[in-house]
Design a protein around this motif. Structure first.
Motif, PDB file in Angstrom:
ATOM      1  N   GLN A  48      16.944   3.406   3.969  1.00  0.00           N
ATOM      2  CA  GLN A  48      17.907   3.437   5.072  1.00  0.00           C
ATOM      3  C   GLN A  48      17.241   2.903   6.338  1.00  0.00           C
ATOM      4  N   VAL A  49      16.083   3.425   6.697  1.00  0.00           N
ATOM      5  CA  VAL A  49      15.246   2.744   7.688  1.00  0.00           C
ATOM      6  C   VAL A  49      14.350   1.791   6.903  1.00  0.00           C
ATOM      7  N   PRO A  50      14.465   0.492   7.173  1.00  0.00           N
ATOM      8  CA  PRO A  50      13.723  -0.486   6.370  1.00  0.00           C
ATOM      9  C   PRO A  50      12.212  -0.377   6.581  1.00  0.00           C
ATOM     10  N   ALA A  51      11.471  -0.547   5.503  1.00  0.00           N
ATOM     11  CA  ALA A  51      10.009  -0.566   5.603  1.00  0.00           C
ATOM     12  C   ALA A  51       9.560  -1.652   6.584  1.00  0.00           C
ATOM     13  N   ALA A  52      10.253  -2.770   6.555  1.00  0.00           N
ATOM     14  CA  ALA A  52       9.829  -3.907   7.375  1.00  0.00           C
ATOM     15  C   ALA A  52       9.949  -3.639   8.872  1.00  0.00           C
ATOM     16  N   ASP A  53      10.680  -2.585   9.247  1.00  0.00           N
ATOM     17  CA  ASP A  53      10.781  -2.243  10.671  1.00  0.00           C
ATOM     18  C   ASP A  53       9.598  -1.390  11.123  1.00  0.00           C
ATOM     19  N   SER A  80       2.238   0.682  11.771  1.00  0.00           N
ATOM     20  CA  SER A  80       1.088   1.403  11.209  1.00  0.00           C
ATOM     21  C   SER A  80       1.363   1.654   9.741  1.00  0.00           C
ATOM     22  N   GLN A  81       0.308   1.792   8.970  1.00  0.00           N
ATOM     23  CA  GLN A  81       0.500   2.043   7.542  1.00  0.00           C
ATOM     24  C   GLN A  81       1.192   3.381   7.328  1.00  0.00           C
ATOM     25  N   HIS A 112       0.822  -1.223   0.000  1.00  0.00           N
ATOM     26  CA  HIS A 112       0.000   0.000   0.000  1.00  0.00           C
ATOM     27  C   HIS A 112       0.856   1.274   0.000  1.00  0.00           C
ATOM     28  N   SER A 113       2.160   1.127   0.029  1.00  0.00           N
ATOM     29  CA  SER A 113       3.055   2.296   0.081  1.00  0.00           C
ATOM     30  C   SER A 113       3.635   2.590  -1.302  1.00  0.00           C
ATOM     31  N   SER A 114       3.935   3.873  -1.553  1.00  0.00           N
ATOM     32  CA  SER A 114       4.658   4.206  -2.782  1.00  0.00           C
ATOM     33  C   SER A 114       5.787   5.174  -2.454  1.00  0.00           C
ATOM     34  N   ASP A 158       5.855   6.468   5.626  1.00  0.00           N
ATOM     35  CA  ASP A 158       6.862   7.508   5.858  1.00  0.00           C
ATOM     36  C   ASP A 158       8.284   7.029   5.559  1.00  0.00           C
ATOM     37  N   THR A 159       8.475   5.718   5.540  1.00  0.00           N
ATOM     38  CA  THR A 159       9.807   5.227   5.177  1.00  0.00           C
ATOM     39  C   THR A 159      10.038   5.305   3.665  1.00  0.00           C
ATOM     40  N   PHE A 160       8.993   5.641   2.906  1.00  0.00           N
ATOM     41  CA  PHE A 160       9.118   5.655   1.442  1.00  0.00           C
ATOM     42  C   PHE A 160       9.470   7.023   0.868  1.00  0.00           C
ATOM     43  N   TYR A 161       9.666   8.025   1.727  1.00  0.00           N
ATOM     44  CA  TYR A 161      10.175   9.303   1.228  1.00  0.00           C
ATOM     45  C   TYR A 161      11.604   9.130   0.730  1.00  0.00           C
ATOM     46  N   LEU A 162      11.932   9.824  -0.333  1.00  0.00           N
ATOM     47  CA  LEU A 162      13.286   9.695  -0.892  1.00  0.00           C
ATOM     48  C   LEU A 162      14.355  10.228   0.067  1.00  0.00           C
ATOM     49  N   THR A 163      13.968  11.005   1.059  1.00  0.00           N
ATOM     50  CA  THR A 163      14.929  11.426   2.093  1.00  0.00           C
ATOM     51  C   THR A 163      15.361  10.244   2.971  1.00  0.00           C
ATOM     52  N   ASN A 164      14.673   9.111   2.817  1.00  0.00           N
ATOM     53  CA  ASN A 164      15.086   7.880   3.517  1.00  0.00           C
ATOM     54  C   ASN A 164      15.769   6.898   2.559  1.00  0.00           C
TER      55      ASN A 164
END
Lengths: 349, 349
Positions: A172-177, A181-182, A142-144, A187-193
């Motif tokens: 850098q911070v893994p989505a799986a961590d 919450s969705q 559900h993330s982009s 928020d891990t999908f921002y290009l700043t990450n």
């Protein structure tokens, strides 16, 4: 680590590819001393004290840059005192203070600091606990990937910069961590990450195993694990002229985002007690295919090596009496099979 | 500049060495658009207004870092509001905020901001006037190069890093601009005001001619000139694989100080009137031997090109209505003979 180093000489180490922690450390930290084996900085002495501070109360601010001294947004406040010359250099700040500004995003799942020049983060910090990992409310399907509006357009990394670059948009911070919450996962999908990462053999393999290692720390021995992750741009010695050069690709049109040569993780594994012990481990991995057989400990470096190479500092306020060496306190090793199984289970969801 | 660009195509420009302003601009700013000549940012429109702010009262603080938001010395202040998750990433700041910290020195003759990772300044600013240049109280024969104590040892550039590197310790703010007092001149000799520069053909020649050009601006048409100078690390296109790479040497043992590929100067030539016009010129020169015959204007770039490449911003608060283009307002050219004569006269003193 230090034991390994003391058996080697700089000459030998420098001839090795900067792929392992020992070689990286040698490249960053050895002096020209004739006693190379004694000039390598060693991990802090492993002394222990009983109590570590518990996680502070949670207070993230969603998608709002915090008011943090992040690189010089405003001109210096100059008190008119001691005028000693006919000129005023700081008058140029009337036209704007040059910076650098490190755009800090402070989101519930991560805090990141951004490098406007290289268009990658300086660092991204996260926090995982057995409880946070047990929650499964977010799903990456559900993330982009998102360009981050906290960075001014001129300096923003773009989705188009990554397009057809040949590199993964590497979390850098893994989505799986951040499945708790969705929104946290989103928020891990921002290009700043993100940084450009080699996909096969690294982002999708060894690097993912390292991320899994971090989760297993939080799932087993340590009730609270905090991790700082970011890119490095390290020199290599040219075998011909013997000089040291940093070389990295810039992706995008115009060339905009630097492809890091290495990545670091500084791991703080906490015992959950106020003022208690903190097991600290620092790892530097090349942004390259790494065989699964490579021992994780071979990428361990003194935290000071990451500091010297990044220009950052990670534990200035953590007394040495509270520190333990992570890989002495627990087994530092990746588990490839278990990770593959988890991924399979994950995909089925 | 923009006229020149519109006659060129990206393909042609990109094939050129990144030695001139047009090529540099193309490397930094052109998009992949099929209309390359229209995607180059142009210098701001040249509109004029009568009044420019005079030099503010002088208030330098000698050798003391100013309290400036210079990169994150302290952790973000996080208000406990809107707790939305089971974790607290910013808890890691209890161990110290990573930075980056840009050590700002605020000295009577210059203000500098330091890059702890590359061990060069981000920028150094200076101010020259006909009056300041007329004072001759300082002599460089009484000055010596100094490691800067405002930078922590771990990140400090060292005299030994430069020793036998083959590069000059290249002043960013020239010593010759600070003869108004011995202390002012001495302060230009801190390594936080230096970068490794190619000596013959650059630091001792073309770059020196550019510095002389700046002094002539202040000595003639403009009563006040402020200049921002610093290093750049620009990509070049590999002729084989067509990708863009940044490559630079690191000098010192261990390799510590980056050798910039280019240098920029952003010049603000003021008319000395409050709110008046400011003639702005930005130049990017390769850190390489440059023939004296090369026109200075060939290194002119839009200020935004320097901003995109450095991650800095130079004139966000200077309204376009006050801006003029320096090289339209005056003749941008070096004077080699006159400079040589002055140097001869200088040496005799």
């Amino acid at each position: 680590m230090s034991a390994k180093m003391s058996k080697s000489t700089v000459a030998i180490i420098a001839a090795v590819s900067a792929g392992t922690g020992a070689a990286v450390t040698a490249a960053i930290m050895n002096s020209s001393s004739s006693k190379p084996s004694t000039t390598v900085a060693r991990p802090p002495s492993v002394a222990q004290q009983p109590q570590a501070s518990p996680p502070a109360s949670i207070a993230p601010i969603v998608a709002v840059p915090v008011a943090v001294p992040s690189g010089g947004a405003a001109p210096p406040t100059i008190t008119p005192a001691g005028a000693t010359g006919p000129i005023n250099p700081s008058g140029v700040f009337e036209y704007g203070f040059p910076g650098p500004i490190a755009d800090v995003s402070n989101r519930p799942s991560l805090v990141s600091s951004y490098d406007r020049r290289l268009r990658n983060p300086h660092w991204v910090v996260e926090h995982i606990t057995p409880e946070s990992l047990a929650l499964r409310n977010g799903d990456r399907k559900h993330s982009s990937f998102l360009e981050d509006p906290i960075v001014p357009q001129k300096f923003r990394g773009l989705l188009s910069d990554y397009y057809r670059s040949g590199f993964d948009r590497g979390h850098q911070v893994p989505a799986a961590d951040c499945k708790w919450s969705q929104q946290a996962m989103d928020d891990t999908f921002y290009l700043t990450n993100m940084c450009p990462q080699v996909g096969e053999g690294f982002n999708r393999d060894y690097w993912a195993h390292l991320e899994d290692f971090c989760r297993r720390l939080a799932g087993a021995k340590y009730p609270s694990v905090r991790i700082v992750t970011g890119p490095l741009y390290l020199p290599r010695q040219d075998p011909q002229d013997k000089k040291w050069y940093v070389k990295y690709e810039m992706i995008g049109t115009p060339p905009s985002i630097a492809v890091p040569t290495h990545f670091y993780k500084v791991i703080f594994a906490e015992d959950g007690k106020k003022g208690g012990s903190v097991a600290v481990g620092a790892f530097v991995l090349p942004n390259a295919r790494i065989p699964n057989e490579t021992p994780l400990e071979s990428f361990e470096v003194p935290i000071e090596a990451v500091e010297r190479a990044s220009g950052l500092e990670f534990a200035t306020k953590l007394s040495s009496s509270r520190r333990k060496r992570l890989c002495a306190d627990t087994s530092c090793s990746i588990m490839v099979r278990e990770y593959a199984d988890r991924q399979k289970a994950f995909r089925k969801k």
